[in-house]
Structure formats: C-alpha cells, structure tokens
Enzyme design. Structure first.
Site, mmCIF file in Angstrom:
data_model
loop_
_atom_site.group_PDB
_atom_site.id
_atom_site.type_symbol
_atom_site.label_atom_id
_atom_site.label_comp_id
_atom_site.label_asym_id
_atom_site.label_seq_id
_atom_site.Cartn_x
_atom_site.Cartn_y
_atom_site.Cartn_z
ATOM 1 N N ARG A 73 0.353 -0.918 0.177
ATOM 2 C CA ARG A 73 0.758 -0.119 0.323
ATOM 3 C C ARG A 73 0.752 1.104 -0.019
ATOM 4 O O ARG A 73 0.566 2.081 -0.087
ATOM 5 C CB ARG A 73 -1.145 -0.072 0.934
ATOM 6 N N GLU B 29 4.042 -11.671 13.502
ATOM 7 C CA GLU B 29 3.178 -11.763 14.291
ATOM 8 C C GLU B 29 3.380 -13.922 14.350
ATOM 9 O O GLU B 29 3.263 -14.296 16.015
ATOM 10 C CB GLU B 29 2.077 -11.837 14.226
#
Length: 181
Positions: free
Chosen positions: A68, A105
């Site tokens: 992005r 994560e």
C-alpha cells in the site's frame, strides 16, 4: 464538502472493519480514500506540506513499502518533484538485491530492494499507508541503511498509536496524518 479541512476530508474516508483479519483487530481501510480523488489529493498534499516544512529541498527520493505504500509513494514523489523507489516483499525484484528480515505475528518476513536502487548518501523518506507495530518500517530503514542511504523520516496516513510502532524506529523521525488507539 468545500468547507471541510483537508485533514477532515481524509479522516472521513478511512473506514473501520472490526475483527479483520482476526478477532480483536480493528482494520483501518484506505480503500474509500483511494476512490475519492479529492480526499486522495488532500492526503498527498498534507504529507507533502509536512515534508517540505520538515526537510525543505533536502529529500532525494521517496521510498514506498510493498504494497500500500506503492499507492501513496509515487504520487507523493511526484508532488515533491522526486523519484520513487520500491521496497518489496522478498522474491519480487530482478537483478542483485539486498534484504532485511523482520518479525511478523507468526514467523518472519523479508523486504528487498535492488542493490542499485539508490546511490550512497542519498536522503530518503519512507512512506506507507499505516504504521502498526513498526516492524516493516524498521526493516525498511535497515535496508536503506545497507544501501548507505540516510532515512530523513518515515510517514504514513494512519498510525495505530497504542501499538507504539514509532518507538521501534529509534531515532528516525515519524509523522502520521491520523492517529487511532
């Protein structure tokens, strides 16, 4: 809409999706901003105004983070009259590359740049749509350091301040248009 400030226009075009991509996460979506030319233009103008005020004409390149950051980086670079360089996920660029790893994560990921993307000593601003934990942005700064570039600042549209990502950037200044908990 003409009486709205540019920042209000940008803020109104960020929408939230609870429990995406996993339960407990509130996802901040920039898609409506991209669809609205006035709001998109306002976001680029606000970032450019900040960078001109903070760094004047000292910036050589804008670097955008996959993926992005690629949506905002080229327009920001154009607005500032600068070139744009890609910081990609690993395995996407041809030719000799340099890499930096970062933690996700669950596991690790890598960012990559072409080894000849920048000349040593160039001054760079890194852009992405959102700063969360700061791992990707920090890896981008490390990568630019390997190419002997100087990171003047990192910027994003949105910052999730409760995740304290800016702290992971160390001494690199950070700026965001909008902050959410």
């Amino acid at each position: 809409l003409a009486d709205l400030s540019e920042l209000q226009l940008v803020a109104q075009r960020i929408r939230s999706f609870p429990d995406f991509p996993t339960p407990g996460v509130l996802f901040r979506d920039v898609s409506p901003l991209l669809k609205d030319p006035a709001a998109f233009r306002a976001s680029i103008h606000l970032l450019a105004r900040h960078l001109r005020a903070a760094h004047g004409g000292r910036i050589d390149y804008v670097a955008g983070l996959d993926s992005r950051g690629f949506l905002f980086g080229p327009s920001l670079a154009q607005e500032l009259g600068l070139g744009f360089v890609l910081i990609r996920k690993s395995g996407k660029l041809p030719g000799p590359t340099v890499r930096a790893s970062y933690s996700l994560e669950y596991g690790k990921a890598e960012l990559e740049m072409q080894a000849d993307a920048l000349e040593p000593g160039k001054k760079v601003v890194v852009v992405d749509d959102l700063l969360a934990t700061g791992g990707t942005m920090r890896a981008a700064c490390e990568l630019l350091g390997r190419l002997r570039a100087e990171v003047l600042e990192c910027v994003s549209l949105v910052e999730l301040s409760s995740l304290r990502g800016r702290e992971r950037l160390g001494r690199v200044p950070f700026f965001s248009l909008l902050q959410y908990e």
